[in-house]
Design a protein around this motif. Structure first.
Motif, PDB file in Angstrom:
ATOM      1  N   LYS A  38       7.579  29.320  -3.598  1.00  0.00           N
ATOM      2  CA  LYS A  38       7.304  29.457  -5.031  1.00  0.00           C
ATOM      3  C   LYS A  38       7.427  30.911  -5.466  1.00  0.00           C
ATOM      4  CE  LYS A  38       4.228  25.442  -5.378  1.00  0.00           C
ATOM      5  NZ  LYS A  38       2.842  25.009  -5.571  1.00  0.00           N
ATOM      6  N   SER A  39       6.936  31.805  -4.626  1.00  0.00           N
ATOM      7  CA  SER A  39       7.004  33.235  -4.948  1.00  0.00           C
ATOM      8  C   SER A  39       8.459  33.703  -5.016  1.00  0.00           C
ATOM      9  CB  SER A  39       6.241  34.034  -3.896  1.00  0.00           C
ATOM     10  OG  SER A  39       6.383  35.415  -4.121  1.00  0.00           O
ATOM     11  N   VAL A  40       9.282  33.261  -4.077  1.00  0.00           N
ATOM     12  CA  VAL A  40      10.705  33.622  -4.071  1.00  0.00           C
ATOM     13  C   VAL A  40      11.392  33.053  -5.311  1.00  0.00           C
ATOM     14  CG1 VAL A  40      12.899  33.252  -2.853  1.00  0.00           C
ATOM     15  CG2 VAL A  40      10.853  33.923  -1.575  1.00  0.00           C
ATOM     16  N   GLU A  41      11.057  31.826  -5.680  1.00  0.00           N
ATOM     17  CA  GLU A  41      11.637  31.219  -6.885  1.00  0.00           C
ATOM     18  C   GLU A  41      11.247  32.010  -8.136  1.00  0.00           C
ATOM     19  OE1 GLU A  41      10.272  27.172  -6.791  1.00  0.00           O
ATOM     20  OE2 GLU A  41      11.735  26.580  -5.252  1.00  0.00           O
ATOM     21  N   ARG A  42       9.965  32.415  -8.223  1.00  0.00           N
ATOM     22  CA  ARG A  42       9.518  33.234  -9.364  1.00  0.00           C
ATOM     23  C   ARG A  42      10.267  34.567  -9.395  1.00  0.00           C
ATOM     24  NH1 ARG A  42       4.373  31.473  -7.763  1.00  0.00           N
ATOM     25  NH2 ARG A  42       3.970  33.497  -6.800  1.00  0.00           N
ATOM     26  N   GLU A  43      10.438  35.147  -8.226  1.00  0.00           N
ATOM     27  CA  GLU A  43      11.147  36.421  -8.146  1.00  0.00           C
ATOM     28  C   GLU A  43      12.596  36.270  -8.625  1.00  0.00           C
ATOM     29  OE1 GLU A  43      12.403  39.843  -4.901  1.00  0.00           O
ATOM     30  OE2 GLU A  43      11.136  38.185  -4.245  1.00  0.00           O
ATOM     31  N   GLU A  44      13.257  35.201  -8.220  1.00  0.00           N
ATOM     32  CA  GLU A  44      14.638  34.953  -8.648  1.00  0.00           C
ATOM     33  C   GLU A  44      14.721  34.769 -10.172  1.00  0.00           C
ATOM     34  OE1 GLU A  44      17.553  35.151  -7.020  1.00  0.00           O
ATOM     35  OE2 GLU A  44      16.316  35.932  -5.386  1.00  0.00           O
ATOM     36  N   LYS A  45      13.770  34.022 -10.724  1.00  0.00           N
ATOM     37  CA  LYS A  45      13.741  33.831 -12.179  1.00  0.00           C
ATOM     38  C   LYS A  45      13.535  35.161 -12.896  1.00  0.00           C
ATOM     39  CE  LYS A  45      12.174  29.044 -12.253  1.00  0.00           C
ATOM     40  NZ  LYS A  45      11.090  28.119 -12.574  1.00  0.00           N
ATOM     41  N   MET A  46      12.646  35.987 -12.350  1.00  0.00           N
ATOM     42  CA  MET A  46      12.395  37.297 -12.951  1.00  0.00           C
ATOM     43  C   MET A  46      13.639  38.179 -12.872  1.00  0.00           C
ATOM     44  SD  MET A  46       9.440  37.188 -14.242  1.00  0.00           S
ATOM     45  CE  MET A  46       8.975  38.858 -14.534  1.00  0.00           C
ATOM     46  N   LYS A  47      14.358  38.105 -11.753  1.00  0.00           N
ATOM     47  CA  LYS A  47      15.596  38.879 -11.618  1.00  0.00           C
ATOM     48  C   LYS A  47      16.623  38.435 -12.665  1.00  0.00           C
ATOM     49  CE  LYS A  47      15.469  40.098  -6.722  1.00  0.00           C
ATOM     50  NZ  LYS A  47      16.088  39.884  -5.396  1.00  0.00           N
ATOM     51  N   GLU A  48      16.742  37.120 -12.846  1.00  0.00           N
ATOM     52  CA  GLU A  48      17.669  36.594 -13.846  1.00  0.00           C
ATOM     53  C   GLU A  48      17.284  37.072 -15.244  1.00  0.00           C
ATOM     54  OE1 GLU A  48      17.751  32.341 -13.433  1.00  0.00           O
ATOM     55  OE2 GLU A  48      18.578  32.439 -11.401  1.00  0.00           O
ATOM     56  N   GLU A  49      15.996  37.012 -15.558  1.00  0.00           N
ATOM     57  CA  GLU A  49      15.518  37.477 -16.863  1.00  0.00           C
ATOM     58  C   GLU A  49      15.785  38.967 -17.038  1.00  0.00           C
ATOM     59  OE1 GLU A  49      14.285  36.013 -19.654  1.00  0.00           O
ATOM     60  OE2 GLU A  49      14.903  34.177 -18.659  1.00  0.00           O
ATOM     61  N   LEU A  50      15.574  39.725 -15.978  1.00  0.00           N
ATOM     62  CA  LEU A  50      15.827  41.168 -16.028  1.00  0.00           C
ATOM     63  C   LEU A  50      17.307  41.436 -16.278  1.00  0.00           C
ATOM     64  CD1 LEU A  50      14.766  44.044 -15.730  1.00  0.00           C
ATOM     65  CD2 LEU A  50      15.133  43.837 -13.264  1.00  0.00           C
ATOM     66  N   GLN A  51      18.181  40.698 -15.618  1.00  0.00           N
ATOM     67  CA  GLN A  51      19.620  40.870 -15.825  1.00  0.00           C
ATOM     68  C   GLN A  51      20.014  40.509 -17.260  1.00  0.00           C
ATOM     69  OE1 GLN A  51      21.359  38.518 -12.687  1.00  0.00           O
ATOM     70  NE2 GLN A  51      21.234  40.194 -11.201  1.00  0.00           N
ATOM     71  N   LYS A  52      19.457  39.425 -17.790  1.00  0.00           N
ATOM     72  CA  LYS A  52      19.746  39.034 -19.175  1.00  0.00           C
ATOM     73  C   LYS A  52      19.265  40.110 -20.143  1.00  0.00           C
ATOM     74  CE  LYS A  52      19.426  34.038 -18.397  1.00  0.00           C
ATOM     75  NZ  LYS A  52      18.620  32.834 -18.651  1.00  0.00           N
ATOM     76  N   THR A  53      18.071  40.616 -19.889  1.00  0.00           N
ATOM     77  CA  THR A  53      17.523  41.665 -20.747  1.00  0.00           C
ATOM     78  C   THR A  53      18.373  42.921 -20.658  1.00  0.00           C
ATOM     79  OG1 THR A  53      15.309  40.762 -20.455  1.00  0.00           O
ATOM     80  CG2 THR A  53      15.456  43.031 -21.231  1.00  0.00           C
ATOM     81  N   TRP A  54      18.824  43.266 -19.459  1.00  0.00           N
ATOM     82  CA  TRP A  54      19.674  44.437 -19.255  1.00  0.00           C
ATOM     83  C   TRP A  54      20.979  44.282 -20.044  1.00  0.00           C
ATOM     84  CZ3 TRP A  54      18.996  49.174 -17.687  1.00  0.00           C
ATOM     85  CH2 TRP A  54      20.089  49.956 -17.351  1.00  0.00           C
ATOM     86  N   LYS A  55      21.572  43.093 -20.000  1.00  0.00           N
ATOM     87  CA  LYS A  55      22.820  42.852 -20.743  1.00  0.00           C
ATOM     88  C   LYS A  55      22.585  42.988 -22.244  1.00  0.00           C
ATOM     89  CE  LYS A  55      25.000  39.898 -17.303  1.00  0.00           C
ATOM     90  NZ  LYS A  55      25.454  38.553 -16.940  1.00  0.00           N
ATOM     91  N   ARG A  56      21.461  42.441 -22.737  1.00  0.00           N
ATOM     92  CA  ARG A  56      21.149  42.566 -24.166  1.00  0.00           C
ATOM     93  C   ARG A  56      20.956  44.027 -24.544  1.00  0.00           C
ATOM     94  NH1 ARG A  56      17.761  37.968 -23.161  1.00  0.00           N
ATOM     95  NH2 ARG A  56      15.928  39.298 -23.257  1.00  0.00           N
ATOM     96  N   LEU A  57      20.320  44.778 -23.677  1.00  0.00           N
ATOM     97  CA  LEU A  57      20.117  46.214 -23.925  1.00  0.00           C
ATOM     98  C   LEU A  57      21.453  46.933 -24.003  1.00  0.00           C
ATOM     99  CD1 LEU A  57      18.300  48.718 -24.171  1.00  0.00           C
ATOM    100  CD2 LEU A  57      18.285  48.819 -21.666  1.00  0.00           C
ATOM    101  N   LYS A  58      22.378  46.632 -23.100  1.00  0.00           N
ATOM    102  CA  LYS A  58      23.693  47.284 -23.116  1.00  0.00           C
ATOM    103  C   LYS A  58      24.438  46.944 -24.408  1.00  0.00           C
ATOM    104  CE  LYS A  58      25.000  49.549 -19.977  1.00  0.00           C
ATOM    105  NZ  LYS A  58      24.834  51.001 -19.978  1.00  0.00           N
ATOM    106  N   VAL A  59      24.364  45.691 -24.839  1.00  0.00           N
ATOM    107  CA  VAL A  59      25.009  45.282 -26.091  1.00  0.00           C
ATOM    108  C   VAL A  59      24.402  46.051 -27.264  1.00  0.00           C
ATOM    109  CG1 VAL A  59      25.282  43.355 -27.713  1.00  0.00           C
ATOM    110  CG2 VAL A  59      25.753  43.013 -25.283  1.00  0.00           C
TER     111      VAL A  59
END
Length: 108
Positions: A38-59
């Motif tokens: 469960k912890s690894v799954e949460r971490e993966e979701k957080m990484k995905e959210e971070l990447q999405k946020t990073w892309k929005r920031l770059k835009v």
């Protein structure tokens, strides 16, 4: 300060009703593996959210750069137009002054 003792498994887990120690440890190991999964799954979701946020920031940063560039161009254009307007206004004032002088000299 009261001292504490770390236990190899949570005392809050379900009682194991006198199961053999190997069964207790196996059960606790399964619980820990589930928690880890469960912890690894949460971490993966957080990484995905971070990447999405990073892309929005770059835009947003790229859009800000374009807007600043456009603003600079518009400011330069506005200064040019203001100078041209001022020059035209001065020219018209000079023409008016000359026309008034002509009218005054003709009326005398």
């Amino acid at each position: 300060m009261a001292s504490t003792i770390a236990l190899p498994f949570s005392t809050q887990s379900k009682p194991h009703h006198h199961l053999p120690e190997s069964d207790v440890l196996r059960k606790r190991n399964e619980e820990l593996e589930m928690e880890l999964k469960k912890s690894v799954e949460r971490e993966e979701k957080m990484k995905e959210e971070l990447q999405k946020t990073w892309k929005r920031l770059k835009v947003a940063e790229e859009a800000e750069e374009r807007l600043c560039s456009q603003l600079g161009e518009l400011e330069a254009e506005a200064v040019g137009q203001a100078r041209a307007y001022r020059a035209r206004l001065i020219n018209l004032m000079e023409q008016l002054s000359q026309a008034q002088k002509l009218l005054q000299s003709n009326s005398q």
